[in-house]
Design a protein around this motif. Structure first.
Motif, PDB file in Angstrom:
ATOM      1  N   ASN A 179      47.086  47.875  39.810  1.00 49.15           N
ATOM      2  CA  ASN A 179      48.306  47.689  40.581  1.00 49.15           C
ATOM      3  C   ASN A 179      49.494  47.321  39.700  1.00 49.15           C
ATOM      4  O   ASN A 179      50.640  47.481  40.108  1.00 49.15           O
ATOM      5  N   SER A 180      49.201  46.841  38.495  1.00 45.82           N
ATOM      6  CA  SER A 180      50.251  46.521  37.525  1.00 45.82           C
ATOM      7  C   SER A 180      49.582  46.328  36.176  1.00 45.82           C
ATOM      8  O   SER A 180      48.345  46.317  36.063  1.00 45.82           O
ATOM      9  N   ALA A 181      50.421  46.112  35.152  1.00 47.41           N
ATOM     10  CA  ALA A 181      49.874  45.871  33.811  1.00 47.41           C
ATOM     11  C   ALA A 181      49.028  44.602  33.762  1.00 47.41           C
ATOM     12  O   ALA A 181      48.166  44.455  32.890  1.00 47.41           O
ATOM     13  N   ASP A 182      49.265  43.697  34.696  1.00 50.93           N
ATOM     14  CA  ASP A 182      48.472  42.459  34.733  1.00 50.93           C
ATOM     15  C   ASP A 182      47.011  42.724  35.061  1.00 50.93           C
ATOM     16  O   ASP A 182      46.159  41.856  34.831  1.00 50.93           O
TER      17      ASP A 182
ATOM     18  N   TYR B  37      39.317  40.263  44.329  1.00 51.41           N
ATOM     19  CA  TYR B  37      39.381  41.627  43.806  1.00 51.41           C
ATOM     20  C   TYR B  37      39.358  42.635  44.955  1.00 51.41           C
ATOM     21  O   TYR B  37      40.128  43.598  44.965  1.00 51.41           O
ATOM     22  N   PHE B  38      38.469  42.436  45.916  1.00 48.81           N
ATOM     23  CA  PHE B  38      38.386  43.342  47.065  1.00 48.81           C
ATOM     24  C   PHE B  38      39.689  43.342  47.864  1.00 48.81           C
ATOM     25  O   PHE B  38      40.089  44.379  48.410  1.00 48.81           O
ATOM     26  N   GLN B  39      40.318  42.201  47.979  1.00 52.23           N
ATOM     27  CA  GLN B  39      41.460  42.059  48.876  1.00 52.23           C
ATOM     28  C   GLN B  39      42.783  42.469  48.255  1.00 52.23           C
ATOM     29  O   GLN B  39      43.804  42.485  48.941  1.00 52.23           O
ATOM     30  N   ALA B  40      42.777  42.849  46.976  1.00 52.37           N
ATOM     31  CA  ALA B  40      44.008  43.315  46.333  1.00 52.37           C
ATOM     32  C   ALA B  40      44.378  44.690  46.871  1.00 52.37           C
ATOM     33  O   ALA B  40      43.521  45.437  47.366  1.00 52.37           O
ATOM     34  N   PRO B  41      45.643  45.072  46.796  1.00 53.73           N
ATOM     35  CA  PRO B  41      46.075  46.379  47.319  1.00 53.73           C
ATOM     36  C   PRO B  41      45.328  47.536  46.649  1.00 53.73           C
ATOM     37  O   PRO B  41      44.969  47.480  45.467  1.00 53.73           O
ATOM     38  N   GLY B  42      45.086  48.583  47.421  1.00 53.64           N
ATOM     39  CA  GLY B  42      44.536  49.812  46.872  1.00 53.64           C
ATOM     40  C   GLY B  42      43.041  49.822  46.661  1.00 53.64           C
ATOM     41  O   GLY B  42      42.504  50.771  46.077  1.00 53.64           O
TER      42      GLY B  42
END
Length: 336
Positions: free
Chosen positions: A32-35, A98-103
């Motif tokens: 979702n980002s570089a992070d 981890y599961f609940q992050a976007p995408g």
């Protein structure tokens, strides 16, 4: 061919090594980002070993099952230490996040989901003094997976019949076992309804096309195994007789798959196919009348498949050793 203490010990030794083995690692990861560019263990502080996430999950399942079934297993202390090290509330909260992050709505769907609930079931059955603590730490993740299962199978219009991780029947079988163990009527009904919607009308299944070159599940047999648990005892034999009517003639299904390269991570899947077929065959045979010729055909075929695959479970090839013992356990366990 039944599981022995020595075999259980040999199987348990494999995930005991692999569950702390972070690399090589095959990650399926939406950035979702570089992070999000982090190591496997930073992403998955519990399930980072065994080459991939789902293999780590069922590696823990295997350890808990071996320890539960064999109280004299020599690795009992090592297994306890491994669970204590990893199954903290903080670590499992990171797994949930981890599961609940976007995408990531489809992350490990449905194979990894099924093994999460199977692991929860195993921890609940294990009479270890810390097992309930480890299970409590898992419960938020289990609840997330349960919610996803209900949503996913309600909207999945067609069964996925491949012989790999996306197979619907294999996941539904493990989830059904979990639902019945927990007396979760809502979840059980959702599984039963999905199974009947997908498979009840099947007949003359084209099993002679199996296997594909990298499969570790039989689409034909996993569906039949699921339906043997879904249908009443007096209904299943008639369904099976229409589903695979001339079983003895399906040579490619009844005989073990040839594995040309045990070090190739995809071709080595076929060792798992031979074991998972045996698991299905033994259980389907027990749900058929004793005088049904298909029962004897399946039992004999199960033995051939186990004999072909068992020498390659503990082989020195990480392509197989990071996961095959789980399916060897299923194949060798006695049938209730």
């Amino acid at each position: 061919m039944h599981l022995t203490l020595d075999q259980a010990s040999a199987f348990a030794a494999l995930p005991l090594r692999s569950l702390r083995h972070e690399y090589p690692n095959h990650i399926m990861h939406v950035l979702n980002s570089a992070d999000d560019i982090v190591s496997p263990r930073a992403m998955h502080p519990v399930f980072y070993g065994c080459y991939d996430w789902h293999s780590a999950v069922h590696g823990y399942w295997l350890l808990a099952r071996c320890a539960r079934l064999y109280p004299t297993l020599p690795q009992q202390a090592e297994i306890t230490a491994l669970f204590e090290e990893h199954f903290s509330a903080a670590n499992l909260q990171k797994e949930l996040a981890y599961f609940q992050a976007p995408g990531r709505v489809s992350f490990e769907r449905p194979y990894g989901w099924a093994w999460i609930v199977a692991l929860a079931q195993e921890l609940d059955a294990w009479q270890h003094p810390q097992a309930k603590t480890w299970l409590a730490a898992m419960e938020p993740l289990v609840a997330e997976i349960r919610s996803r299962v209900l949503s996913y199978f309600a909207k999945l219009s067609y069964a996925i019949r491949v012989g790999t991780h996306y197979n619907s029947a294999f996941a539904l079988k493990l989830i059904l076992d979990f639902a019945r163990h927990r007396k979760d009527t809502e979840l059980e009904n959702a599984v039963v309804n999905a199974a009947c919607r997908y498979y009840m009308g099947d007949s003359n299944y084209p099993a002679h096309y199996e296997p594909g070159g990298d499969e570790f599940l039989s689409a034909a047999l996993t569906a039949a195994l699921l339906m043997s648990d879904v249908l009443e005892a007096d209904v299943f034999p008639d369904w099976f007789a229409q589903y695979l009517p001339v079983l003895s003639d399906i040579e490619r299904l009844m005989n073990p798959a040839e594995v040309s390269d045990h070090s190739d991570p995809k071709i080595a899947h076929l060792n798992g196919l031979n074991l998972s077929r045996a698991w299905c065959m033994k259980r389907i045979a027990r749900r058929l009348p004793e005088n049904d010729p298909a029962a004897a055909t399946l039992s004999a075929a199960a033995r051939r498949h186990i004999e072909a695959a068992l020498p390659h479970v503990v082989s020195g090839e990480y392509a197989g050793e990071h996961w095959l013992a789980t399916f060897a356990m299923l194949a060798l366990e006695p049938v209730n």
